[in-house]
Design a protein around this motif. Structure first.
Motif, PDB file in Angstrom:
ATOM      1  N   ILE A 156      39.261 124.448 -14.747  1.00 57.09           N
ATOM      2  CA  ILE A 156      40.713 124.603 -14.876  1.00 57.09           C
ATOM      3  C   ILE A 156      41.404 123.458 -14.128  1.00 57.09           C
ATOM      4  CG2 ILE A 156      42.692 126.106 -14.462  1.00 57.09           C
ATOM      5  CD1 ILE A 156      40.767 128.471 -14.427  1.00 57.09           C
ATOM      6  N   VAL A 157      42.337 122.805 -14.809  1.00 59.34           N
ATOM      7  CA  VAL A 157      43.060 121.667 -14.227  1.00 59.34           C
ATOM      8  C   VAL A 157      44.494 122.091 -13.905  1.00 59.34           C
ATOM      9  CG1 VAL A 157      43.910 119.327 -14.629  1.00 59.34           C
ATOM     10  CG2 VAL A 157      41.632 119.991 -15.434  1.00 59.34           C
ATOM     11  N   GLN A 158      44.921 121.764 -12.690  1.00 58.22           N
ATOM     12  CA  GLN A 158      46.281 122.018 -12.232  1.00 58.22           C
ATOM     13  C   GLN A 158      46.892 120.698 -11.761  1.00 58.22           C
ATOM     14  OE1 GLN A 158      47.898 125.052 -11.837  1.00 58.22           O
ATOM     15  NE2 GLN A 158      46.366 126.662 -11.566  1.00 58.22           N
ATOM     16  N   HIS A 159      48.178 120.713 -11.447  1.00 60.37           N
ATOM     17  CA  HIS A 159      48.770 119.590 -10.701  1.00 60.37           C
ATOM     18  C   HIS A 159      49.372 120.140  -9.414  1.00 60.37           C
ATOM     19  CE1 HIS A 159      53.054 119.896 -12.707  1.00 60.37           C
ATOM     20  NE2 HIS A 159      52.581 121.060 -12.374  1.00 60.37           N
ATOM     21  N   THR A 160      49.406 119.295  -8.393  1.00 63.47           N
ATOM     22  CA  THR A 160      49.788 119.765  -7.058  1.00 63.47           C
ATOM     23  C   THR A 160      51.304 119.802  -6.848  1.00 63.47           C
ATOM     24  OG1 THR A 160      49.731 117.520  -6.113  1.00 63.47           O
ATOM     25  CG2 THR A 160      47.665 118.770  -6.132  1.00 63.47           C
ATOM     26  N   VAL A 161      52.069 119.101  -7.702  1.00 63.23           N
ATOM     27  CA  VAL A 161      53.531 118.992  -7.556  1.00 63.23           C
ATOM     28  C   VAL A 161      53.867 118.533  -6.129  1.00 63.23           C
ATOM     29  CG1 VAL A 161      55.732 120.074  -8.125  1.00 63.23           C
ATOM     30  CG2 VAL A 161      53.637 120.963  -9.138  1.00 63.23           C
ATOM     31  N   SER A 162      53.178 117.526  -5.679  1.00 60.27           N
ATOM     32  CA  SER A 162      53.398 116.971  -4.334  1.00 60.27           C
ATOM     33  C   SER A 162      53.599 115.469  -4.449  1.00 60.27           C
ATOM     34  CB  SER A 162      52.200 117.291  -3.431  1.00 60.27           C
ATOM     35  OG  SER A 162      51.014 116.719  -3.955  1.00 60.27           O
ATOM     36  N   GLY A 163      53.814 114.819  -3.319  1.00 61.47           N
ATOM     37  CA  GLY A 163      54.006 113.377  -3.323  1.00 61.47           C
ATOM     38  C   GLY A 163      52.784 112.624  -3.813  1.00 61.47           C
ATOM     39  N   GLU A 164      53.018 111.498  -4.469  1.00 54.08           N
ATOM     40  CA  GLU A 164      51.916 110.687  -4.978  1.00 54.08           C
ATOM     41  C   GLU A 164      51.278 109.879  -3.853  1.00 54.08           C
ATOM     42  OE1 GLU A 164      53.001 108.349  -8.369  1.00 54.08           O
ATOM     43  OE2 GLU A 164      54.377 109.881  -9.132  1.00 54.08           O
ATOM     44  N   CYS A 165      50.045 109.456  -4.100  1.00 51.57           N
ATOM     45  CA  CYS A 165      49.335 108.601  -3.138  1.00 51.57           C
ATOM     46  C   CYS A 165      48.529 107.579  -3.918  1.00 51.57           C
ATOM     47  CB  CYS A 165      48.441 109.436  -2.226  1.00 51.57           C
ATOM     48  SG  CYS A 165      47.173 110.392  -3.080  1.00 51.57           S
ATOM     49  N   THR A 166      48.664 106.319  -3.578  1.00 47.76           N
ATOM     50  CA  THR A 166      48.011 105.257  -4.329  1.00 47.76           C
ATOM     51  C   THR A 166      46.895 104.561  -3.557  1.00 47.76           C
ATOM     52  OG1 THR A 166      49.699 103.695  -3.579  1.00 47.76           O
ATOM     53  CG2 THR A 166      50.086 104.812  -5.691  1.00 47.76           C
ATOM     54  N   LYS A 167      46.705 104.935  -2.291  1.00 51.99           N
ATOM     55  CA  LYS A 167      45.641 104.362  -1.483  1.00 51.99           C
ATOM     56  C   LYS A 167      44.883 105.483  -0.776  1.00 51.99           C
ATOM     57  CE  LYS A 167      47.811  99.867  -0.608  1.00 51.99           C
ATOM     58  NZ  LYS A 167      48.239  98.897   0.431  1.00 51.99           N
ATOM     59  N   PHE A 168      43.684 105.145  -0.340  1.00 51.86           N
ATOM     60  CA  PHE A 168      42.841 106.148   0.305  1.00 51.86           C
ATOM     61  C   PHE A 168      43.517 106.762   1.522  1.00 51.86           C
ATOM     62  CE2 PHE A 168      39.920 106.697   3.935  1.00 51.86           C
ATOM     63  CZ  PHE A 168      39.310 107.878   3.534  1.00 51.86           C
ATOM     64  N   ALA A 169      44.081 105.914   2.387  1.00 53.86           N
ATOM     65  CA  ALA A 169      44.706 106.434   3.606  1.00 53.86           C
ATOM     66  C   ALA A 169      45.857 107.374   3.267  1.00 53.86           C
ATOM     67  CB  ALA A 169      45.188 105.275   4.475  1.00 53.86           C
ATOM     68  N   GLN A 170      46.644 107.026   2.255  1.00 51.56           N
ATOM     69  CA  GLN A 170      47.756 107.878   1.852  1.00 51.56           C
ATOM     70  C   GLN A 170      47.267 109.203   1.289  1.00 51.56           C
ATOM     71  OE1 GLN A 170      49.791 105.385  -0.975  1.00 51.56           O
ATOM     72  NE2 GLN A 170      51.018 104.362   0.599  1.00 51.56           N
ATOM     73  N   CYS A 171      46.249 109.139   0.428  1.00 48.54           N
ATOM     74  CA  CYS A 171      45.726 110.362  -0.184  1.00 48.54           C
ATOM     75  C   CYS A 171      45.085 111.274   0.867  1.00 48.54           C
ATOM     76  CB  CYS A 171      44.714 110.017  -1.277  1.00 48.54           C
ATOM     77  SG  CYS A 171      45.461 109.237  -2.737  1.00 48.54           S
ATOM     78  N   ALA A 172      44.346 110.689   1.785  1.00 47.22           N
ATOM     79  CA  ALA A 172      43.730 111.495   2.840  1.00 47.22           C
ATOM     80  C   ALA A 172      44.804 112.191   3.671  1.00 47.22           C
ATOM     81  CB  ALA A 172      42.856 110.609   3.730  1.00 47.22           C
ATOM     82  N   ALA A 173      45.878 111.466   3.996  1.00 49.28           N
ATOM     83  CA  ALA A 173      46.973 112.069   4.756  1.00 49.28           C
ATOM     84  C   ALA A 173      47.660 113.164   3.950  1.00 49.28           C
ATOM     85  CB  ALA A 173      47.975 110.995   5.158  1.00 49.28           C
ATOM     86  N   GLU A 174      47.843 112.932   2.651  1.00 47.87           N
ATOM     87  CA  GLU A 174      48.481 113.938   1.787  1.00 47.87           C
ATOM     88  C   GLU A 174      47.638 115.206   1.721  1.00 47.87           C
ATOM     89  OE1 GLU A 174      51.197 115.747  -0.559  1.00 47.87           O
ATOM     90  OE2 GLU A 174      51.435 113.780   0.366  1.00 47.87           O
ATOM     91  N   LEU A 175      46.325 115.056   1.636  1.00 42.59           N
ATOM     92  CA  LEU A 175      45.446 116.229   1.582  1.00 42.59           C
ATOM     93  C   LEU A 175      45.448 116.986   2.900  1.00 42.59           C
ATOM     94  CD1 LEU A 175      44.578 115.038  -1.125  1.00 42.59           C
ATOM     95  CD2 LEU A 175      42.223 115.619  -0.552  1.00 42.59           C
ATOM     96  N   ARG A 176      45.481 116.272   4.013  1.00 41.21           N
ATOM     97  CA  ARG A 176      45.535 116.963   5.306  1.00 41.21           C
ATOM     98  C   ARG A 176      46.834 117.753   5.445  1.00 41.21           C
ATOM     99  NH1 ARG A 176      43.209 112.005   7.024  1.00 41.21           N
ATOM    100  NH2 ARG A 176      45.240 111.215   7.734  1.00 41.21           N
TER     101      ARG A 176
END
Length: 319
Positions: A156-176
């Motif tokens: 099942i695929v969802q979307h998070t409806v959260s801010g985008e992240c284009t780099k690893f550091a940004q995505c890791a921070a977004e997930l935390r």
């Protein structure tokens, strides 16, 4: 013979051998008879009393010692300071100077390294498969998938409806941030089994063989994948799906089949296909239509996990 002179001075009159009159006056009479000079300004050097005419005048003087300071060049001045200091003072100054040089060197070094890191591109610990340890997830207990649903047939695929992240550091921070929000508000871990960043990397959420919290009624028998962003194309500002995201999702699912967590004939759907929701957004849902394993028949809608297992558990799924 002495005779008084107008009541103030005393004159002594006598006659000398040449027959002239001689007037003898004492010192006080002389001083009174002589005019006193008018002195407006007087410069006195190293003296407390001054003789002005016939009088001794007491003078109060303000002594100012003016020293001529000669400017020395800085190297010579420093050398004089060092030469006139003790051995202990020299050692202390030398140690302080060494510490200062080391601090400046470290600051320059880390500033240069930080600049290189910022301008050198994204350097994640893995090309595309990012584990929980890599994005510094908090430890949290999860429930294993019950063995009666293994291997799983539903993605099942969802979307998070959260801010985008284009780099690893940004995505890791977004997930935390996302994980911290769920833990604080709902007291459970990040709900997805895997998360696809806008950088095209796959981030481990709860991971394989763990029950998620992404789609009510289907969490026990499915793998939940969350795409970071808002993919509702009808909104003015929406997230675009990239080929890199889709290709990495296929790679993830191929790994799931290879490791035995997914059936080879698994089916992938958007959350909208099985319940009333806008997720995963029109853009992402249209992209899922291109997957070979997409369930165009929506055969799981309205069924719970037990019903799905009873109906399709022992038969191959027709694409």
């Amino acid at each position: 013979m002495w005779t008084p002179n107008d009541g103030n001075n005393i004159e002594e009159r006598g006659r000398v051998n040449n027959g002239s009159d001689l007037v003898v006056m004492d010192e006080r009479a002389i001083a009174a008879a002589m005019p006193v000079p008018n002195v407006a300004t007087l410069n006195v050097t190293k003296s407390s009393k001054v003789h002005i005419g016939p009088k001794f005048v007491s003078v109060t003087q303000n002594v100012q010692n003016a020293e001529m300071v000669k400017e020395l060049p800085l190297p010579r001045y420093l050398w004089n300071v060092v030469k006139n200091s003790s051995r202990t003072e020299r050692l202390v100054c030398a140690a302080a100077l060494i510490v200062l040089i080391v601090c400046i060197t470290l600051i320059v070094h880390f500033t240069v390294q930080s600049t290189k890191s910022g301008s050198g591109g994204d350097r994640p610990p893995h090309e595309w498969n990012i584990t929980r340890e890599m994005w510094l997830a908090q430890s949290f207990n999860s429930t294993d998938i019950h063995e009666k649903f293994e291997p799983l047939m539903l993605v099942i695929v969802q979307h998070t409806v959260s801010g985008e992240c284009t780099k690893f550091a940004q995505c890791a921070a977004e997930l935390r941030t996302m994980q911290g929000w769920y833990i604080a508000l709902h007291h459970y871990d990040i709900p997805y089994n895997f998360i696809i960043g806008n950088d095209g990397r796959v981030y481990e959420g709860r991971g394989w063989n763990k029950e998620g919290a992404h789609t009510f009624g289907y969490n026990r028998c499915s793998v939940g994948i969350g795409f970071v962003g808002d993919y509702r194309g009808e909104r003015p500002h929406h997230t675009q799906v990239t080929d890199k995201q889709l290709n990495r999702t296929r790679m993830l699912l191929e790994d799931g089949v290879r490791m035995g967590y997914l059936r080879p004939d698994y089916l992938i759907v958007g959350a909208k296909d099985i319940q009333d929701t806008a997720s995963p957004g029109s853009n992402l849902l249209q992209a899922l239509y291109l997957f070979n394993n997409y369930d165009h028949k929506q055969r799981f809608r309205g069924l719970n996990c037990t019903q799905i297992q009873e109906k399709f558990g022992d038969q191959p799924l027709q694409i």
